[in-house]
Design a protein around this motif. Structure first.
Motif, PDB file in Angstrom:
ATOM      1  N   MET A 166     -12.747  -9.421   8.111  1.00  0.00           N
ATOM      2  CA  MET A 166     -12.681  -8.240   7.233  1.00  0.00           C
ATOM      3  C   MET A 166     -11.185  -7.994   6.289  1.00  0.00           C
ATOM      4  O   MET A 166     -10.447  -7.928   7.252  1.00  0.00           O
ATOM      5  N   ALA A 167     -11.402  -7.787   5.252  1.00  0.00           N
ATOM      6  CA  ALA A 167     -10.154  -7.507   4.286  1.00  0.00           C
ATOM      7  C   ALA A 167      -9.420  -6.156   4.961  1.00  0.00           C
ATOM      8  O   ALA A 167     -10.474  -5.409   5.355  1.00  0.00           O
ATOM      9  N   LEU A 168      -8.095  -5.959   4.873  1.00  0.00           N
ATOM     10  CA  LEU A 168      -7.590  -4.640   4.918  1.00  0.00           C
ATOM     11  C   LEU A 168      -7.894  -3.703   4.112  1.00  0.00           C
ATOM     12  O   LEU A 168      -8.235  -2.625   4.339  1.00  0.00           O
ATOM     13  N   LEU A 169      -7.818  -4.132   2.842  1.00  0.00           N
ATOM     14  CA  LEU A 169      -8.263  -3.295   1.940  1.00  0.00           C
ATOM     15  C   LEU A 169      -9.107  -3.889   0.933  1.00  0.00           C
ATOM     16  O   LEU A 169      -9.282  -5.062   0.292  1.00  0.00           O
ATOM     17  N   ARG A 177      -1.728   8.736   5.177  1.00  0.00           N
ATOM     18  CA  ARG A 177      -0.526   8.656   4.476  1.00  0.00           C
ATOM     19  C   ARG A 177       0.638   8.651   5.193  1.00  0.00           C
ATOM     20  O   ARG A 177       1.229   9.568   5.888  1.00  0.00           O
ATOM     21  N   GLY A 178       1.762   7.754   4.874  1.00  0.00           N
ATOM     22  CA  GLY A 178       3.165   7.826   5.558  1.00  0.00           C
ATOM     23  C   GLY A 178       3.096   7.127   6.888  1.00  0.00           C
ATOM     24  O   GLY A 178       4.208   6.622   7.346  1.00  0.00           O
ATOM     25  N   ASP A 179       1.857   6.788   7.442  1.00  0.00           N
ATOM     26  CA  ASP A 179       1.707   6.359   8.835  1.00  0.00           C
ATOM     27  C   ASP A 179       0.999   4.915   8.550  1.00  0.00           C
ATOM     28  O   ASP A 179       1.937   3.906   8.797  1.00  0.00           O
ATOM     29  N   ARG A 180      -0.229   4.701   8.173  1.00  0.00           N
ATOM     30  CA  ARG A 180      -0.737   3.414   8.088  1.00  0.00           C
ATOM     31  C   ARG A 180      -0.814   2.891   6.641  1.00  0.00           C
ATOM     32  O   ARG A 180      -0.730   1.583   6.326  1.00  0.00           O
ATOM     33  N   ILE A 181      -0.778   3.638   5.649  1.00  0.00           N
ATOM     34  CA  ILE A 181      -0.380   3.405   4.294  1.00  0.00           C
ATOM     35  C   ILE A 181       0.727   4.030   3.459  1.00  0.00           C
ATOM     36  O   ILE A 181       1.020   5.447   3.685  1.00  0.00           O
ATOM     37  N   ALA A 182       1.836   3.496   3.264  1.00  0.00           N
ATOM     38  CA  ALA A 182       2.892   4.173   2.706  1.00  0.00           C
ATOM     39  C   ALA A 182       3.297   3.687   1.376  1.00  0.00           C
ATOM     40  O   ALA A 182       2.651   2.692   0.691  1.00  0.00           O
ATOM     41  N   MET A 183       3.876   4.322   0.299  1.00  0.00           N
ATOM     42  CA  MET A 183       4.062   4.130  -1.126  1.00  0.00           C
ATOM     43  C   MET A 183       5.779   4.209  -1.285  1.00  0.00           C
ATOM     44  O   MET A 183       6.169   5.043  -0.798  1.00  0.00           O
ATOM     45  N   ILE A 184       6.125   3.349  -2.092  1.00  0.00           N
ATOM     46  CA  ILE A 184       7.382   3.325  -2.654  1.00  0.00           C
ATOM     47  C   ILE A 184       7.328   3.885  -4.053  1.00  0.00           C
ATOM     48  O   ILE A 184       6.519   3.030  -4.942  1.00  0.00           O
ATOM     49  N   PHE A 185       7.794   4.907  -4.764  1.00  0.00           N
ATOM     50  CA  PHE A 185       7.542   5.203  -5.726  1.00  0.00           C
ATOM     51  C   PHE A 185       8.492   4.782  -6.947  1.00  0.00           C
ATOM     52  O   PHE A 185       9.568   4.338  -6.488  1.00  0.00           O
ATOM     53  N   GLN A 186       8.075   4.893  -8.057  1.00  0.00           N
ATOM     54  CA  GLN A 186       8.710   4.148  -9.360  1.00  0.00           C
ATOM     55  C   GLN A 186      10.328   4.628  -9.120  1.00  0.00           C
ATOM     56  O   GLN A 186      11.150   3.688  -9.516  1.00  0.00           O
ATOM     57  N   GLU A 187      10.579   5.753  -9.301  1.00  0.00           N
ATOM     58  CA  GLU A 187      12.021   6.480  -9.485  1.00  0.00           C
ATOM     59  C   GLU A 187      12.316   7.116  -8.590  1.00  0.00           C
ATOM     60  O   GLU A 187      11.981   8.450  -8.152  1.00  0.00           O
ATOM     61  N   CYS A 212       6.992   4.465   9.973  1.00  0.00           N
ATOM     62  CA  CYS A 212       5.809   4.317  10.954  1.00  0.00           C
ATOM     63  C   CYS A 212       5.260   3.081  11.063  1.00  0.00           C
ATOM     64  O   CYS A 212       3.976   2.869  11.548  1.00  0.00           O
ATOM     65  N   GLU A 213       5.900   2.066  10.608  1.00  0.00           N
ATOM     66  CA  GLU A 213       5.348   0.612  10.447  1.00  0.00           C
ATOM     67  C   GLU A 213       3.982   0.691   9.943  1.00  0.00           C
ATOM     68  O   GLU A 213       3.197   0.221  10.666  1.00  0.00           O
ATOM     69  N   PRO A 214       3.644   0.793   8.458  1.00  0.00           N
ATOM     70  CA  PRO A 214       2.557   0.998   7.999  1.00  0.00           C
ATOM     71  C   PRO A 214       1.928  -0.555   7.942  1.00  0.00           C
ATOM     72  O   PRO A 214       2.527  -1.475   8.008  1.00  0.00           O
ATOM     73  N   ASP A 215       0.514  -0.665   7.810  1.00  0.00           N
ATOM     74  CA  ASP A 215      -0.574  -1.578   7.717  1.00  0.00           C
ATOM     75  C   ASP A 215      -0.181  -2.246   6.211  1.00  0.00           C
ATOM     76  O   ASP A 215      -0.450  -3.304   5.934  1.00  0.00           O
ATOM     77  N   LEU A 216      -0.083  -1.112   5.279  1.00  0.00           N
ATOM     78  CA  LEU A 216       0.035  -1.561   3.752  1.00  0.00           C
ATOM     79  C   LEU A 216       1.228  -0.783   3.144  1.00  0.00           C
ATOM     80  O   LEU A 216       1.467   0.426   3.397  1.00  0.00           O
ATOM     81  N   ILE A 217       2.039  -1.477   2.258  1.00  0.00           N
ATOM     82  CA  ILE A 217       2.780  -0.742   1.498  1.00  0.00           C
ATOM     83  C   ILE A 217       2.442  -1.016  -0.043  1.00  0.00           C
ATOM     84  O   ILE A 217       2.131  -2.096  -0.359  1.00  0.00           O
ATOM     85  N   ILE A 218       2.640   0.226  -0.864  1.00  0.00           N
ATOM     86  CA  ILE A 218       2.378  -0.027  -2.271  1.00  0.00           C
ATOM     87  C   ILE A 218       3.612   0.222  -2.858  1.00  0.00           C
ATOM     88  O   ILE A 218       4.300   1.544  -2.878  1.00  0.00           O
ATOM     89  N   ARG A 228       7.314  -9.823   5.723  1.00  0.00           N
ATOM     90  CA  ARG A 228       7.139 -11.134   6.693  1.00  0.00           C
ATOM     91  C   ARG A 228       7.567 -10.547   8.124  1.00  0.00           C
ATOM     92  O   ARG A 228       6.836 -10.909   9.065  1.00  0.00           O
ATOM     93  N   GLU A 229       8.603  -9.974   8.451  1.00  0.00           N
ATOM     94  CA  GLU A 229       8.787  -9.400   9.644  1.00  0.00           C
ATOM     95  C   GLU A 229       7.942  -8.495  10.364  1.00  0.00           C
ATOM     96  O   GLU A 229       7.506  -8.457  11.730  1.00  0.00           O
ATOM     97  N   PHE A 230       7.364  -7.619   9.466  1.00  0.00           N
ATOM     98  CA  PHE A 230       6.266  -6.425  10.109  1.00  0.00           C
ATOM     99  C   PHE A 230       4.922  -6.926  10.116  1.00  0.00           C
ATOM    100  O   PHE A 230       3.957  -6.273  10.482  1.00  0.00           O
ATOM    101  N   GLY A 231       4.570  -8.189   9.123  1.00  0.00           N
ATOM    102  CA  GLY A 231       3.025  -8.407   8.934  1.00  0.00           C
ATOM    103  C   GLY A 231       2.603  -7.395   7.999  1.00  0.00           C
ATOM    104  O   GLY A 231       1.285  -7.365   8.367  1.00  0.00           O
ATOM    105  N   MET A 232       3.024  -6.692   7.169  1.00  0.00           N
ATOM    106  CA  MET A 232       2.542  -5.890   6.351  1.00  0.00           C
ATOM    107  C   MET A 232       1.734  -6.455   5.180  1.00  0.00           C
ATOM    108  O   MET A 232       2.294  -7.464   4.609  1.00  0.00           O
ATOM    109  N   ALA A 233       0.702  -5.737   4.719  1.00  0.00           N
ATOM    110  CA  ALA A 233       0.090  -6.102   3.305  1.00  0.00           C
ATOM    111  C   ALA A 233       1.040  -5.562   2.426  1.00  0.00           C
ATOM    112  O   ALA A 233       1.446  -4.046   2.677  1.00  0.00           O
ATOM    113  N   LEU A 234       1.111  -5.707   0.962  1.00  0.00           N
ATOM    114  CA  LEU A 234       1.923  -5.159  -0.039  1.00  0.00           C
ATOM    115  C   LEU A 234       1.339  -5.443  -1.216  1.00  0.00           C
ATOM    116  O   LEU A 234       0.805  -6.393  -1.799  1.00  0.00           O
ATOM    117  N   ILE A 235       1.051  -4.354  -1.933  1.00  0.00           N
ATOM    118  CA  ILE A 235       0.773  -4.361  -3.576  1.00  0.00           C
ATOM    119  C   ILE A 235       1.725  -3.926  -4.327  1.00  0.00           C
ATOM    120  O   ILE A 235       2.660  -2.820  -3.862  1.00  0.00           O
TER     121      ILE A 235
END
Length: 326
Positions: free
Chosen positions: A1-4, A87-97, A170-176, A201-208
Motif C-alpha cells: 500500500m502506498a504511503l500517500l 501535522r508536525g508528527d507524521r507529516i511535516a512541511m518545509i515552507f517556501q520562505e 518528530c521523525e515524520p513519515d512524509l516531508i513536503i 535516506r537516513e530516516f527513510g522518509m518519503a519526500l514531496i
C-alpha cells in the motif's frame, strides 16, 4: 500500500469574479522512501496541492477528492483535532520562505521544541537536546547557542536549515518541501538539496519536493509530476520524463534550461510564449492549447490520459510520436 495516495484532487476558490478552479483532477501516489517532484511555473497549483494534503488551505477554498489517503488514514474525513495530531508528527512541511514561516517573536529553540513537546511526552531538556542534535545534523555550528537566537539574527541559508530541523523533530513519515531553495544562492542551494537527500535516506522518509527548477528535480527526484494550470500534464519516473519528454509543456520547460556540454555560452534558451489562461468559470479542454505550436481544434475538447510506458503518461490528444520532437 502506498504511503500517500491522492486521486482526483480538486480545489475551488470562490472569488468576486466567479469560481476559481485552482486544482483539477490531480492524482499521484508516493511510497515510503520515495521522492516525488511536482514541477511547473508559478501559479500552476503546486503549493495549493501540498497545502491540501496538510489541510492548510485558505478558509474559503473547497477541497474534494475521490481518495486522499495517508498510510490508510482518510485525510478528507479527519477532524481538525486528528489533523493537528498528524501535522508536525507524521507529516511535516518545509515552507517556501523561512523568514515569514518562522515567528519573529520567539527564539529558534522555542520554535524547534514546540512540535516535539506537543506530540511526544518529553521534558523541556530532552526537547532542547533533540533540537541541538538536529541543528548539528543539518550543518549548523555552535548549535546550542543558536537556540537563544531569533530568526532575524540568522542568514537565509541558516533559517532554511532551521526549518528542515524543525520538520525532522518528530521523525515524520512524509516531508513536503515547498520551494526549499528559493532565494538562496547557488552554493547554498546545492548544500540544502544534498542535505535533504542525505536525511531522507537516513530516516527513510518519503519526500514531496515542490519546485519550478528542473535542474533540482534531475538531481534528487525518483518520480516527476509536471503541473500546468492546476492539472497534471505528464507524470513518470525522472528517467522517463527527462529521457523522453512527451507533453509539449514538458518539452518547453526542458528547453528553457541549459544543458552542460550542449548549450553554448551565450546561446539563447527556449521560451514558452503566451500566458497561463484564466481558471475562473468554465474550464474545458487543454489549458496549454493557447501556447502550444501543435494545438488543433480537438484540443478544446476532452483530453485523455495517454499511457506512454509503464508508469509514464501524459494528458494530450497527440500521439506520442507526434508530441515528441523529431
Amino acid at each position: 500500500m502506498a504511503l500517500l495516495d491522492v486521486e482526483n484532487l480538486t480545489i475551488d476558490i470562490p472569488t468576486e469574479a466567479g469560481l476559481l478552479h485552482a486544482v483539477g483532477g490531480v492524482s499521484f501516489s508516493l511510497d515510503r522512501g520515495e521522492t516525488l517532484a511536482i514541477v511547473g511555473e508559478s501559479g500552476s497549483g503546486k503549493s495549493l496541492t501540498s497545502l491540501a494534503i496538510m489541510d492548510l488551505l485558505p478558509g474559503r477554498a473547497i477541497r474534494r477528492a475521490t481518495r486522499l489517503s495517508f498510510d490508510g488514514i482518510d485525510l478528507a474525513a479527519t477532524s481538525d483535532r486528528q489533523m493537528e495530531d498528524l501535522r508536525g508528527d507524521r507529516i511535516a512541511m518545509i515552507f517556501q520562505e523561512p523568514m515569514t514561516s518562522l515567528n519573529p517573536a520567539y527564539t529558534i529553540g522555542d520554535q524547534l521544541t514546540e512540535a516535539l513537546r506537543r506530540h511526544r511526552k518529553v521534558s523541556r531538556t530532552e526537547a532542547r537536546d533533540r533540537a541541538v542534535h538536529l541543528l548539528e545534523r543539518v550543518g549548523i555550528t555552535a548549535a546550542a547557542s543558536r537556540l537563544g537566537q531569533y530568526p532575524h539574527q540568522l542568514s537565509g541559508g541558516l533559517r532554511q536549515r532551521v526549518m528542515i530541523a524543525m520538520g525532522l523533530m518528530c521523525e515524520p513519515d512524509l516531508i513536503i518541501a515547498d520551494e526549499p531553495t528559493t532565494a538562496l544562492d547557488v552554493t547554498i542551494q546545492a548544500q540544502i538539496l544534498r542535505l535533504l537527500r542525505d536525511i531522507q535516506r537516513e530516516f527513510g522518509m518519503a519526500l514531496i519536493l515542490v519546485t519550478h527548477d528542473l535542474g533540482v528535480v534531475a538531481r534528487v527526484a525518483d518520480k516527476v509530476a509536471v503541473m500546468y494550470a492546476g492539472r497534471l500534464v505528464e507524470t513518470g519516473t525522472t528517467r522517463a520524463v527527462f529521457g523522453a519528454p512527451s507533453h509539449p509543456y514538458t518539452r518547453g520547460l526542458l528547453r528553457s534550461i541549459p544543458v552542460p556540454g550542449r548549450t553554448a555560452p551565450g546561446e539563447p534558451l527556449g521560451t514558452i510564449p503566451g500566458q497561463v489562461p484564466s481558471l475562473i468559470g468554465n474550464v474545458s479542454g487543454c489549458a496549454f492549447r493557447n501556447r502550444c505550436d501543435l494545438a488543433v481544434e480537438a484540443c478544446a475538447g476532452a483530453i485523455p490520459d495517454v499511457a506512454l510506458a509503464p508508469g509514464h503518461s501524459m494528458a494530450c490528444i497527440l500521439e506520442p510520436s507526434l508530441a515528441r520532437p523529431q
